[in-house]
Motif scaffolding. Structure first.
Motif, PDB file in Angstrom:
ATOM      1  N   ASP A  65       8.698   7.794  22.128  1.00  0.00           N
ATOM      2  CA  ASP A  65       8.657   7.666  20.676  1.00  0.00           C
ATOM      3  C   ASP A  65       7.222   7.681  20.148  1.00  0.00           C
ATOM      4  OD1 ASP A  65      11.453   7.527  20.380  1.00  0.00           O
ATOM      5  OD2 ASP A  65      11.443   5.404  20.897  1.00  0.00           O
ATOM      6  N   TYR A  66       6.289   7.091  20.887  1.00  0.00           N
ATOM      7  CA  TYR A  66       4.885   7.117  20.491  1.00  0.00           C
ATOM      8  C   TYR A  66       4.358   8.552  20.478  1.00  0.00           C
ATOM      9  CZ  TYR A  66      -0.107   5.975  20.358  1.00  0.00           C
ATOM     10  OH  TYR A  66      -1.435   5.890  20.010  1.00  0.00           O
ATOM     11  N   CYS A  67       4.720   9.326  21.495  1.00  0.00           N
ATOM     12  CA  CYS A  67       4.279  10.719  21.562  1.00  0.00           C
ATOM     13  C   CYS A  67       4.777  11.512  20.355  1.00  0.00           C
ATOM     14  CB  CYS A  67       4.779  11.377  22.850  1.00  0.00           C
ATOM     15  SG  CYS A  67       3.939  10.818  24.344  1.00  0.00           S
ATOM     16  N   GLU A  68       5.969  11.190  19.893  1.00  0.00           N
ATOM     17  CA  GLU A  68       6.546  11.917  18.759  1.00  0.00           C
ATOM     18  C   GLU A  68       5.702  11.744  17.498  1.00  0.00           C
ATOM     19  OE1 GLU A  68       9.734  14.577  17.950  1.00  0.00           O
ATOM     20  OE2 GLU A  68       9.123  13.585  19.813  1.00  0.00           O
ATOM     21  N   SER A  69       5.136  10.554  17.321  1.00  0.00           N
ATOM     22  CA  SER A  69       4.344  10.276  16.118  1.00  0.00           C
ATOM     23  C   SER A  69       2.843  10.443  16.329  1.00  0.00           C
ATOM     24  CB  SER A  69       4.641   8.854  15.612  1.00  0.00           C
ATOM     25  OG  SER A  69       4.387   7.902  16.621  1.00  0.00           O
ATOM     26  N   HIS A  70       2.425  10.705  17.581  1.00  0.00           N
ATOM     27  CA  HIS A  70       1.005  10.913  17.878  1.00  0.00           C
ATOM     28  C   HIS A  70       0.857  12.183  18.721  1.00  0.00           C
ATOM     29  CE1 HIS A  70       1.330   6.622  16.955  1.00  0.00           C
ATOM     30  NE2 HIS A  70       0.052   6.656  16.616  1.00  0.00           N
ATOM     31  N   PRO A  71       1.235  13.338  18.165  1.00  0.00           N
ATOM     32  CA  PRO A  71       1.267  14.569  18.969  1.00  0.00           C
ATOM     33  C   PRO A  71      -0.099  15.017  19.493  1.00  0.00           C
ATOM     34  CG  PRO A  71       1.622  15.059  16.640  1.00  0.00           C
ATOM     35  CD  PRO A  71       1.703  13.572  16.782  1.00  0.00           C
ATOM     36  N   GLU A  72      -1.164  14.826  18.726  1.00  0.00           N
ATOM     37  CA  GLU A  72      -2.487  15.272  19.186  1.00  0.00           C
ATOM     38  C   GLU A  72      -2.946  14.455  20.393  1.00  0.00           C
ATOM     39  OE1 GLU A  72      -5.388  15.422  16.105  1.00  0.00           O
ATOM     40  OE2 GLU A  72      -4.215  16.795  14.850  1.00  0.00           O
ATOM     41  N   GLU A  73      -2.759  13.141  20.318  1.00  0.00           N
ATOM     42  CA  GLU A  73      -3.125  12.275  21.448  1.00  0.00           C
ATOM     43  C   GLU A  73      -2.278  12.612  22.669  1.00  0.00           C
ATOM     44  OE1 GLU A  73      -3.307   7.515  22.624  1.00  0.00           O
ATOM     45  OE2 GLU A  73      -2.804   8.119  20.575  1.00  0.00           O
ATOM     46  N   ALA A  74      -0.980  12.847  22.459  1.00  0.00           N
ATOM     47  CA  ALA A  74      -0.080  13.190  23.571  1.00  0.00           C
ATOM     48  C   ALA A  74      -0.489  14.508  24.211  1.00  0.00           C
ATOM     49  CB  ALA A  74       1.364  13.257  23.077  1.00  0.00           C
ATOM     50  N   GLU A  75      -0.854  15.481  23.397  1.00  0.00           N
ATOM     51  CA  GLU A  75      -1.281  16.792  23.905  1.00  0.00           C
ATOM     52  C   GLU A  75      -2.549  16.651  24.754  1.00  0.00           C
ATOM     53  OE1 GLU A  75      -1.151  21.131  24.102  1.00  0.00           O
ATOM     54  OE2 GLU A  75       0.326  19.679  23.391  1.00  0.00           O
ATOM     55  N   GLU A  76      -3.504  15.872  24.262  1.00  0.00           N
ATOM     56  CA  GLU A  76      -4.760  15.699  24.997  1.00  0.00           C
ATOM     57  C   GLU A  76      -4.543  14.986  26.325  1.00  0.00           C
ATOM     58  OE1 GLU A  76      -7.969  13.987  22.848  1.00  0.00           O
ATOM     59  OE2 GLU A  76      -8.331  15.815  21.692  1.00  0.00           O
ATOM     60  N   THR A  77      -3.745  13.901  26.296  1.00  0.00           N
ATOM     61  CA  THR A  77      -3.552  13.083  27.497  1.00  0.00           C
ATOM     62  C   THR A  77      -2.631  13.751  28.506  1.00  0.00           C
ATOM     63  OG1 THR A  77      -3.826  11.090  26.151  1.00  0.00           O
ATOM     64  CG2 THR A  77      -2.841  10.806  28.327  1.00  0.00           C
ATOM     65  N   ASN A  78      -1.562  14.350  28.023  1.00  0.00           N
ATOM     66  CA  ASN A  78      -0.515  14.858  28.919  1.00  0.00           C
ATOM     67  C   ASN A  78      -0.669  16.319  29.314  1.00  0.00           C
ATOM     68  OD1 ASN A  78       0.574  12.328  28.721  1.00  0.00           O
ATOM     69  ND2 ASN A  78       2.357  12.924  27.510  1.00  0.00           N
ATOM     70  N   VAL A  79      -1.455  17.092  28.578  1.00  0.00           N
ATOM     71  CA  VAL A  79      -1.586  18.529  28.884  1.00  0.00           C
ATOM     72  C   VAL A  79      -3.029  18.912  29.195  1.00  0.00           C
ATOM     73  CG1 VAL A  79      -1.139  20.885  28.107  1.00  0.00           C
ATOM     74  CG2 VAL A  79       0.379  19.034  27.374  1.00  0.00           C
ATOM     75  N   LEU A  80      -3.921  18.669  28.236  1.00  0.00           N
ATOM     76  CA  LEU A  80      -5.292  19.161  28.380  1.00  0.00           C
ATOM     77  C   LEU A  80      -6.061  18.434  29.483  1.00  0.00           C
ATOM     78  CD1 LEU A  80      -6.210  19.633  24.605  1.00  0.00           C
ATOM     79  CD2 LEU A  80      -5.211  21.278  26.203  1.00  0.00           C
ATOM     80  N   ALA A  81      -5.883  17.110  29.581  1.00  0.00           N
ATOM     81  CA  ALA A  81      -6.571  16.360  30.642  1.00  0.00           C
ATOM     82  C   ALA A  81      -6.071  16.749  32.034  1.00  0.00           C
ATOM     83  CB  ALA A  81      -6.428  14.858  30.406  1.00  0.00           C
ATOM     84  N   PRO A  82      -4.752  16.806  32.281  1.00  0.00           N
ATOM     85  CA  PRO A  82      -4.289  17.247  33.596  1.00  0.00           C
ATOM     86  C   PRO A  82      -4.728  18.666  33.956  1.00  0.00           C
ATOM     87  CG  PRO A  82      -2.525  16.121  32.445  1.00  0.00           C
ATOM     88  CD  PRO A  82      -3.641  16.308  31.459  1.00  0.00           C
ATOM     89  N   GLN A  83      -4.810  19.540  32.961  1.00  0.00           N
ATOM     90  CA  GLN A  83      -5.283  20.905  33.224  1.00  0.00           C
ATOM     91  C   GLN A  83      -6.719  20.879  33.741  1.00  0.00           C
ATOM     92  OE1 GLN A  83      -5.685  23.385  29.728  1.00  0.00           O
ATOM     93  NE2 GLN A  83      -5.722  25.266  30.928  1.00  0.00           N
ATOM     94  N   LYS A  84      -7.572  20.092  33.080  1.00  0.00           N
ATOM     95  CA  LYS A  84      -8.965  20.006  33.503  1.00  0.00           C
ATOM     96  C   LYS A  84      -9.083  19.333  34.864  1.00  0.00           C
ATOM     97  CE  LYS A  84     -13.541  18.950  31.698  1.00  0.00           C
ATOM     98  NZ  LYS A  84     -14.319  18.361  30.575  1.00  0.00           N
ATOM     99  N   LEU A  85      -8.245  18.302  35.095  1.00  0.00           N
ATOM    100  CA  LEU A  85      -8.213  17.624  36.391  1.00  0.00           C
ATOM    101  C   LEU A  85      -7.813  18.602  37.494  1.00  0.00           C
ATOM    102  CD1 LEU A  85      -6.648  14.117  36.978  1.00  0.00           C
ATOM    103  CD2 LEU A  85      -6.089  16.000  38.490  1.00  0.00           C
ATOM    104  N   ALA A  86      -6.825  19.434  37.212  1.00  0.00           N
ATOM    105  CA  ALA A  86      -6.353  20.416  38.202  1.00  0.00           C
ATOM    106  C   ALA A  86      -7.430  21.442  38.521  1.00  0.00           C
ATOM    107  CB  ALA A  86      -5.099  21.109  37.679  1.00  0.00           C
ATOM    108  N   GLU A  87      -8.160  21.860  37.513  1.00  0.00           N
ATOM    109  CA  GLU A  87      -9.249  22.815  37.732  1.00  0.00           C
ATOM    110  C   GLU A  87     -10.314  22.230  38.653  1.00  0.00           C
ATOM    111  OE1 GLU A  87     -10.514  23.539  33.759  1.00  0.00           O
ATOM    112  OE2 GLU A  87      -8.949  25.035  33.345  1.00  0.00           O
ATOM    113  N   ALA A  88     -10.647  20.944  38.433  1.00  0.00           N
ATOM    114  CA  ALA A  88     -11.656  20.291  39.273  1.00  0.00           C
ATOM    115  C   ALA A  88     -11.178  20.186  40.717  1.00  0.00           C
ATOM    116  CB  ALA A  88     -11.968  18.909  38.713  1.00  0.00           C
ATOM    117  N   CYS A  89      -9.907  19.864  40.910  1.00  0.00           N
ATOM    118  CA  CYS A  89      -9.358  19.768  42.266  1.00  0.00           C
ATOM    119  C   CYS A  89      -9.418  21.127  42.967  1.00  0.00           C
ATOM    120  CB  CYS A  89      -7.920  19.256  42.213  1.00  0.00           C
ATOM    121  SG  CYS A  89      -7.764  17.493  41.866  1.00  0.00           S
TER     122      CYS A  89
END
Length: 287
Positions: A65-89
């Motif tokens: 429910d928090y993600c639904e009302s905070h889409p930008e934060e959810a996108e950064e934490t759940n998509v963009l950060a893991p993508q960058k983490l995966a690139e580093a690995c």
């Protein structure tokens, strides 16, 4: 001894996983302040310094429910950060195990999803971020392991199982539970047993469904918990309309694994056996 870097070590899954991994590995569990799950974080430099054999990414913004009302934060934490983490690995040749979700699916199939089913179509934004994360991670790091889990319960709540157990401890005589949503309950204790298999099997990669076997409703779970308590509490089924939430939940995101057997990895236990064992071990209220 292999060094494991664990993100999300204070969460429901991460806190138990930290305890489980500590017995066999040297575990580095940075705090959010030390290693924020943010696209601005320099994962490459942090991993260069800590030199892990495997990164287990259990951190996420998981409040649907928090993600639904905070889409930008959810996108950064759940998509963009893991993508960058995966690139580093990938650049540092570090193995990556990322915890994904049953919510990558729409819930409209009507039967359990396997690893061969196409993802997409979940009605809430959290599910859409988990779908986005899977695609971004595999594009950035094709050697990554994605473990889809569902309906987690463990020693650290809040979760559905802990809420029902709390009501029973309080002496409730009538409990309502949703009867028209289905999934695959997953014991965190079982995940803690199985995740080391993926650390040790260096030739394994790709998507795996790691859930307790079976498809079940919240109502069926509540009845099993009450039965294990020996409670005479009346457990009543209601539709999901009786529990309106800001984010829409899918109908049936139950999972079945084909790839565990293909990879010659042990199957996960049956959902009811694991749930009953958990209730027996944790029936007393935590001190």
């Amino acid at each position: 001894m292999k060094r494991i870097l664990l993100t999300g070590a204070t969460g429901r899954l991460g806190s138990e996983l930290l305890q489980g991994l500590n017995s066999s590995y040297e575990v580095c569990a940075p705090t959010r302040a030390e290693l924020p799950l943010s696209p601005q974080t320099d994962f490459y430099s942090f991993f260069q310094q800590t030199k892990p054999h495997t990164v287990v990414n259990s951190g996420a913004l998981s409040d649907v429910d928090y993600c639904e009302s905070h889409p930008e934060e959810a996108e950064e934490t759940n998509v963009l950060a893991p993508q960058k983490l995966a690139e580093a690995c990938r650049k540092l040749n570090i193995r990556l195990i990322h915890i994904s979700s049953d919510y990558v699916f729409s819930g409209e199939k009507g039967s359990p999803y396997t690893e061969e089913d196409e993802i997409g179509g979940n009605p809430n934004f959290y599910g859409q971020t988990k779908e986005g994360a899977e695609k971004a991670i595999l594009k950035a790091n094709p050697e990554a392991i994605l473990l889809r889990v569902a309906w987690l319960y463990g020693k650290k709540g809040p979760d559905f199982v802990s809420s029902i157990m709390d009501k029973l401890r309080a002496g409730s005589t009538r409990i309502q539970a949703v009867e028209d949503q289905f999934g695959s309950p997953t014991s965190i204790a079982d995940l803690c047993t199985h995740i080391p298999y993926f650390i040790e099997r260096e030739n394994v990669k790709g998507v795996f469904h790691l859930v307790n076997e079976g498809c079940v409703s919240r109502l069926e779970m509540a009845k099993v918990i009450a039965d294990e308590f020996g409670s005479v509490c009346e457990v009543c089924g209601v539709t999901s309309k009786n529990f309106p939430r800001p984010a829409k939940r899918p109908k049936n995101t139950s999972l079945r694994s084909l790839r565990l057997q293909e990879a010659k990895l042990p199957p996960m236990p049956n959902w009811e056996a694991s749930l009953r064992e958990f209730v027996r071990k944790n029936q007393k209220a935590p001190e």
